[in-house]
Design an enzyme around this catalytic site. Structure first.
Site, PDB file in Angstrom:
ATOM      1  CD  GLU A 168      -2.855  -1.244   2.305  1.00 13.30           C
ATOM      2  OE1 GLU A 168      -4.071  -1.405   2.176  1.00 13.30           O
ATOM      3  OE2 GLU A 168      -2.285  -1.262   3.397  1.00 13.30           O
ATOM      4  CB  CYS A 190       7.095  -5.243   8.875  1.00 11.75           C
ATOM      5  SG  CYS A 190       8.473  -4.579   9.862  1.00 11.75           S
ATOM      6  CB  CYS A 242       0.749   5.877  11.301  1.00 12.68           C
ATOM      7  SG  CYS A 242       1.592   7.242  10.560  1.00 12.68           S
ATOM      8  CB  CYS A 249       2.479  -2.097  13.624  1.00  7.98           C
ATOM      9  SG  CYS A 249       2.780  -1.915  11.854  1.00  7.98           S
ATOM     10  CB  CYS A 294       2.876   7.494   3.445  1.00  7.47           C
ATOM     11  SG  CYS A 294       3.284   6.275   4.680  1.00  7.47           S
ATOM     12  CB  CYS A 300       5.629  -3.237  16.368  1.00  8.25           C
ATOM     13  SG  CYS A 300       7.354  -2.823  16.019  1.00  8.25           S
TER      14      CYS A 300
HETATM   15  N1  SAH Z   1       8.951   0.340  10.243  1.00  3.57           N
HETATM   16  C1  SAH Z   1       9.159   1.737  10.347  1.00  3.57           C
HETATM   17  C2  SAH Z   1       8.365   2.547   9.355  1.00  3.57           C
HETATM   18  C3  SAH Z   1       6.929   2.131   9.104  1.00  3.57           C
HETATM   19  S1  SAH Z   1       5.804   2.317  10.439  1.00  3.57           S
HETATM   20  C4  SAH Z   1       8.899   2.216  11.762  1.00  3.57           C
HETATM   21  O1  SAH Z   1       8.360   1.471  12.546  1.00  3.57           O
HETATM   22  O2  SAH Z   1       9.289   3.332  12.064  1.00  3.57           O
HETATM   23  C5  SAH Z   1       5.446   4.051  10.441  1.00  3.57           C
HETATM   24  C6  SAH Z   1       5.036   4.597  11.785  1.00  3.57           C
HETATM   25  O3  SAH Z   1       3.729   4.146  12.159  1.00  3.57           O
HETATM   26  C7  SAH Z   1       5.956   4.199  12.924  1.00  3.57           C
HETATM   27  O4  SAH Z   1       6.235   5.316  13.714  1.00  3.57           O
HETATM   28  C8  SAH Z   1       5.108   3.189  13.666  1.00  3.57           C
HETATM   29  O5  SAH Z   1       5.504   3.031  15.000  1.00  3.57           O
HETATM   30  C9  SAH Z   1       3.742   3.802  13.534  1.00  3.57           C
HETATM   31  N2  SAH Z   1       2.638   2.919  13.841  1.00  3.57           N
HETATM   32  C10 SAH Z   1       2.580   1.588  13.669  1.00  3.57           C
HETATM   33  N3  SAH Z   1       1.375   1.114  14.059  1.00  3.57           N
HETATM   34  C11 SAH Z   1       0.662   2.197  14.475  1.00  3.57           C
HETATM   35  C12 SAH Z   1      -0.668   2.369  14.955  1.00  3.57           C
HETATM   36  N4  SAH Z   1      -1.493   1.336  15.076  1.00  3.57           N
HETATM   37  N5  SAH Z   1      -1.064   3.612  15.281  1.00  3.57           N
HETATM   38  C13 SAH Z   1      -0.236   4.665  15.134  1.00  3.57           C
HETATM   39  N6  SAH Z   1       1.023   4.576  14.662  1.00  3.57           N
HETATM   40  C14 SAH Z   1       1.469   3.344  14.334  1.00  3.57           C
HETATM   41 FE1  SF4 Z   2       7.414  -3.021  11.186  1.00  2.00          FE
HETATM   42 FE2  SF4 Z   2       5.136  -1.926  11.960  1.00  2.00          FE
HETATM   43 FE3  SF4 Z   2       7.106  -2.236  13.734  1.00  2.00          FE
HETATM   44 FE4  SF4 Z   2       7.328  -0.395  11.761  1.00  2.00          FE
HETATM   45  S1  SF4 Z   2       5.839  -0.391  13.438  1.00  2.00           S
HETATM   46  S2  SF4 Z   2       8.880  -1.888  12.444  1.00  2.00           S
HETATM   47  S3  SF4 Z   2       6.234  -1.471  10.104  1.00  2.00           S
HETATM   48  S4  SF4 Z   2       6.007  -3.893  12.687  1.00  2.00           S
END
Ligand code: SAH
Ligand code: SF4
Length: 345
Positions: free
Chosen positions: A88, A108, A328, A115, A101, A112
């Protein structure tokens, strides 16, 4: 993986179009990257050459769906890539600027839990061309507005796919005229990647997804913290700052009752202040696989105020495109759920 339209360097393109004079290769290049044209629409080159480029170099992204937010300001693109994975891209129009974006991986591996991409797991890295094509296709959709900013905050961990990410950054900068200061790479805290970025040859912005400033809590939220704990992350930030006199941003998704208390603000301030970092707060966006909610607007404001009182430069980011799952951390290419939304062809 077969080579796609935007995977070749200019010299590789010249080799492929063997026999064409260099100025023709340059016209193709300018048409593709400078004017965001499809090969068939590069009208200053002969038709036979347009056809040759189309035949030799297919696009990497196949349109599956575009979803548009109710106010029209956010567009989410769902694409399929070679091998069948879905990725996406999100296009966001603001009053004075337009941001794309991009995804750097299909899925990934960082796991986390909050996410949606992390919940889905890892499929594969994206190539330079697959990353660049996201910006080009979003750029066509944005016309007549131009793309001002590109953020690597879509699916995937860009630092785990550093080479392709960096090649893509160079294409955006060298061939598409997007300034390094308008490109942001977001990482969950891959220390070797932060070190590479500090020494790299373009001064792009660095954002680090922090979310917790004590190891016990961060170990739970961000599993990579067990490999690169906060002390090592802070050292990497210090090294980065000696190489580059640039402000680092910390991203902090506020999760109700988890990382939104005064103690969390105190720990965050203690971590951010010595590094002169900027903090971006965003209430956690809901995802199907994570039970906890984002903090309420009052708590977000109080947390921001607390940080500012402690001297931390703080911005509250507002959710964009939550109703089309384009915010995000919501990007997980759940194809079947997107069908309910308002669509455009
Ligand atoms: N993997 C990288 C970049 C992609 S994620 C990273 O983690 O930085 C982009 C951003 O979205 C990151 O700051 C991540 O922590 C945030 N993010 C992930 N899941 C989220 C959620 N459910 N609500 C708000 N931000 C989220
Ligand atoms: Fe991967 Fe999502 Fe963690 Fe970013 S926030 S490192 S995209 S699992």
């Amino acid at each position: 993986m077969a080579e796609s339209l935007y995977d070749l360097t200019r010299d590789e393109l010249a080799d492929l179009l063997e026999g064409e004079p260099r100025y023709r290769v340059d016209q193709v290049w300018e048409g593709l990257y400078g004017h965001l044209r499809e090969p068939a629409d590069i009208t200053n080159i002969p038709k036979s050459l347009r056809r040759a480029v189309s035949d030799l170099l297919p696009p990497a992204l196949t349109d599956v769906r575009q979803s548009v937010s109710d106010d029209g300001g956010t567009v989410k693109f769902l694409w399929s890539v070679a091998g069948g994975d879905m990725i996406e891209t999100v296009l966001m129009h603001y009053e004075k600027r337009t941001t794309v974006c991009v995804s750097s991986q299909a899925g990934c591996a960082m796991g986390c839990g909050f996410c949606a991409t992390g919940q889905r797991g890892f499929s594969r890295h994206l190539s330079r061309g697959e990353i660049v094509e996201q910006v080009i296709r979003a750029g066509r959709r944005a016309a007549p507005r131009r793309i001002d900013n590109v953020v690597f905050m879509g699916m995937g961990e860009p630092m785990a796919n550093f080479d392709a990410t960096w090649d893509a950054v160079h294409t955006l900068h060298d061939d598409m005229g997007i300034g390094a200061r308008h490109i942001t790479i977001s990482t969950v805290g891959v220390v070797p990647g932060i070190d590479r970025l500090g020494r790299a040859d373009l001064p792009v912005n660095l954002a680090i997804s922090l979310h917790a400033a004590n190891d016990r809590k961060r170990d739970r939220l961000v599993p990579l913290n067990r490999t690169y704990p906060l002390s090592r992350l802070a050292e990497a930030c210090r090294r980065y700052r000696t190489h580059r006199n640039r402000r680092i941003s910390f991203e902090w998704a506020l999760i109700e009752g988890v990382n939104d208390t005064p103690t969390d603000a105190e720990e965050l301030a203690a971590f951010a202040l010595p590094l002169a970092a900027h903090v971006n707060l965003i209430p956690l966006n809901p995802t199907p696989g994570w039970p906890t909610r984002g903090s309420s607007p009052d708590v977000v404001e109080a947390f921001a105020l607390d940080l500012r009182r402690r001297g931390v430069n703080t911005t509250v980011r507002h959710n964009r495109g939550t109703e089309i799952d384009a915010a995000c951390g919501q990007l997980a290419a759940r194809h079947h759920t997107i069908g309910r939304r308002r669509e455009s062809p």
